[in-house]
Design an enzyme around this catalytic site. Structure first.
Site, PDB file in Angstrom:
ATOM      1  N   SER A 314       0.790  -1.207   0.000  1.00  0.00           N
ATOM      2  CA  SER A 314       0.000   0.000   0.000  1.00  0.00           C
ATOM      3  C   SER A 314       0.835   1.276   0.000  1.00  0.00           C
ATOM      4  CB  SER A 314      -0.915  -0.085   1.231  1.00  0.00           C
ATOM      5  OG  SER A 314      -1.902   0.862   1.211  1.00  0.00           O
ATOM      6  N   ASP A 325       9.968   4.657 -10.346  1.00  0.00           N
ATOM      7  CA  ASP A 325       9.554   5.220 -11.630  1.00  0.00           C
ATOM      8  C   ASP A 325      10.280   6.518 -11.958  1.00  0.00           C
ATOM      9  OD1 ASP A 325       7.858   3.108 -11.881  1.00  0.00           O
ATOM     10  OD2 ASP A 325       6.000   4.265 -11.965  1.00  0.00           O
ATOM     11  N   LYS A 339      -1.247  -3.923  -3.251  1.00  0.00           N
ATOM     12  CA  LYS A 339      -2.526  -3.309  -2.888  1.00  0.00           C
ATOM     13  C   LYS A 339      -2.559  -1.895  -3.450  1.00  0.00           C
ATOM     14  CE  LYS A 339      -5.673  -1.904   0.764  1.00  0.00           C
ATOM     15  NZ  LYS A 339      -5.652  -0.440   0.611  1.00  0.00           N
TER      16      LYS A 339
END
Length: 429
Positions: A314, A325, A339
């Site tokens: 999460s 990224d 999640k």
């Protein structure tokens, strides 16, 4: 969908830190007395919250209008009747994160936000496929961790009561209790049953611990973040500032077994590492997209390596996904939990109970939907069962040369530091 500091939760489990619950607005205005005298109205209130806010407009292929007719046609003589019906109604969504909390459970949730709870220090959730109650992670420094309970353990019995078909709220209620009392947990691990008798305790939650560690290319700042609680960002800020004063050459950020927590906490912490770029995007059922970005206020530009594993869920995945990224950090360890959903926590009209409802999906900066998929590290290193149990039996070795994943992270960080110092050198992942 504007991201508020109140009520937005992205923890992987039912036993999870959250912000203090917010009131529902624009649905009902009757006073508490009305709901106490009309438990059916409480059932309808929960139905309407789902109808207006739930992330999936098809309600996971459930005829939600028909559900209302079914449950409002019943007679409810007590609030307990209503509570039972609400749980049944929400279970039809087959979403373990959308759940009802009775007054005791809701109060416990609010107590957790104060940084202290009573129990054994464990996060649990139903497995997405098997629905069996599974350990996400034991909290560091708690009775569960000391007893040797591990992430991915399947809880088959609690005090000799089978968990087959048991909902997460009932499991949490059985595990929690007064400090000093004991709970018997039966675990299935690698097809073998194990018994753990664990003494409950009052648990103070300090989400960050850190240290300056000597390393070949200068000092390393080691920061372990256990949860994204309300005070996590302030503790992280203090840790980074202190380590910067000590002129560390790079950082190892340890998110292993971190089950998540507050959405805004993950965003604030990401902004401490990222000077620019997107952190996360959230999308509600109407397709409304909200972007959270770095704010040019990073506290450091030193290289960072992030440790993750199957218990990193999460909010941990938001932070690690943002760093990966944006090519700001290198991830080392094993695939994360997976999640990608956001919940809003709300109090209900009876003034005592509450609920959490999934209201949005989140995506990494590159648009990855990691729900059920997780994030794959740049450098994969799986611990053996023996190595895991060794670290559990001696938690002082976590984040030291006696920790194989830490050793790998330090090796990767050393190459990152060398690459930064030499323009011609190439960082090795």
């Amino acid at each position: 969908m504007a991201i508020s500091k109140q009520g937005l939760v992205i923890g992987a489990t039912a036993a999870m830190l959250t912000a203090f619950a917010v009131n529902i607005s624009g649905i009902y205005s009757p006073g508490k007395a009305f709901f106490k005298e009309s438990p059916k109205q409480l059932v309808d209130e929960v139905w309407q919250v789902i109808d207006r806010s739930y992330v999936d407009g098809t309600f996971n292929q459930v005829d939600w209008q028909n559900i209302r007719k079914e449950y409002l046609s019943r007679t409810y003589t007590t609030k307990q009747d209503a509570y039972k019906a609400i749980r049944q109604m929400l279970e039809k969504l087959e979403d373990p994160y959308t759940r009802f909390m009775d007054p005791e459970e809701f109060k416990s949730l609010q107590v957790e936000t104060s940084g202290e709870l009573s129990g054994i220090g464990i996060q649990i959730a139903p497995d997405e496929k098997t629905k069996r109650i599974t350990v996400i992670a034991p909290m560091e420094g708690t009775p569960a961790a000391a007893a040797g309970i591990l992430a991915k353990d399947i809880i088959t019995k609690i005090n000799d009561k089978s968990t087959q078909g048991m909902n997460i709220n009932e499991a949490v209620s059985l595990i929690r209790g007064k400090p000093g009392t004991e709970v018997n947990i039966t675990i299935l691990r690698n097809k073998q049953q194990r018994q753990f008798r664990v003494k409950r305790a009052k648990i103070e939650l300090h989400p960050v611990r850190y240290s300056y560690q000597n390393s070949p290319n200068g000092g390393t700042g080691y920061i372990r973040l256990n949860q994204f609680s309300a005070n996590a960002s302030s503790e992280m800020r203090n840790a980074i500032k202190d380590l910067e004063k000590k002129n560390v050459a790079g950082y190892i950020l340890d998110l292993r077994s971190n089950p998540g927590g507050l959405l805004y906490s993950s965003i604030e912490i990401a902004q401490m590492w990222l000077d620019e770029g997107t952190i996360v995007s959230t999308v509600d059922r109407r397709g409304t997209k909200d972007l959270e970005k770095a704010n040019n206020r990073a506290l450091t530009d030193k290289p960072v390596v992030v440790l993750v594993d199957g218990g990193s869920a999460s909010a941990s995945e938001i932070l690690s996904g943002a760093l990966q990224d944006n090519k700001r950090g290198v991830l080392v360890g094993t695939k994360t939990f997976g999640k990608g959903l956001v919940q809003s926590v709300r109090s209900l009209g009876d003034g005592e109970s509450g609920m959490a409802v999934t209201i949005a999906k989140y995506f990494t900066p590159n648009g990855r939907d990691i729900n059920k998929a997780g994030i794959k590290p740049d450098v994969v290193l799986e611990l053996t069962e023996k190595q895991k149990e060794k670290l559990v039996s001696d938690r002082t070795k976590v984040g030291t040369p006696g920790d194989p994943q830490y050793d790998k992270a330090l090796s990767v960080l050393t190459k990152q530091i060398a690459a930064q110092r030499s323009p011609r050198a190439e960082a090795v992942r």
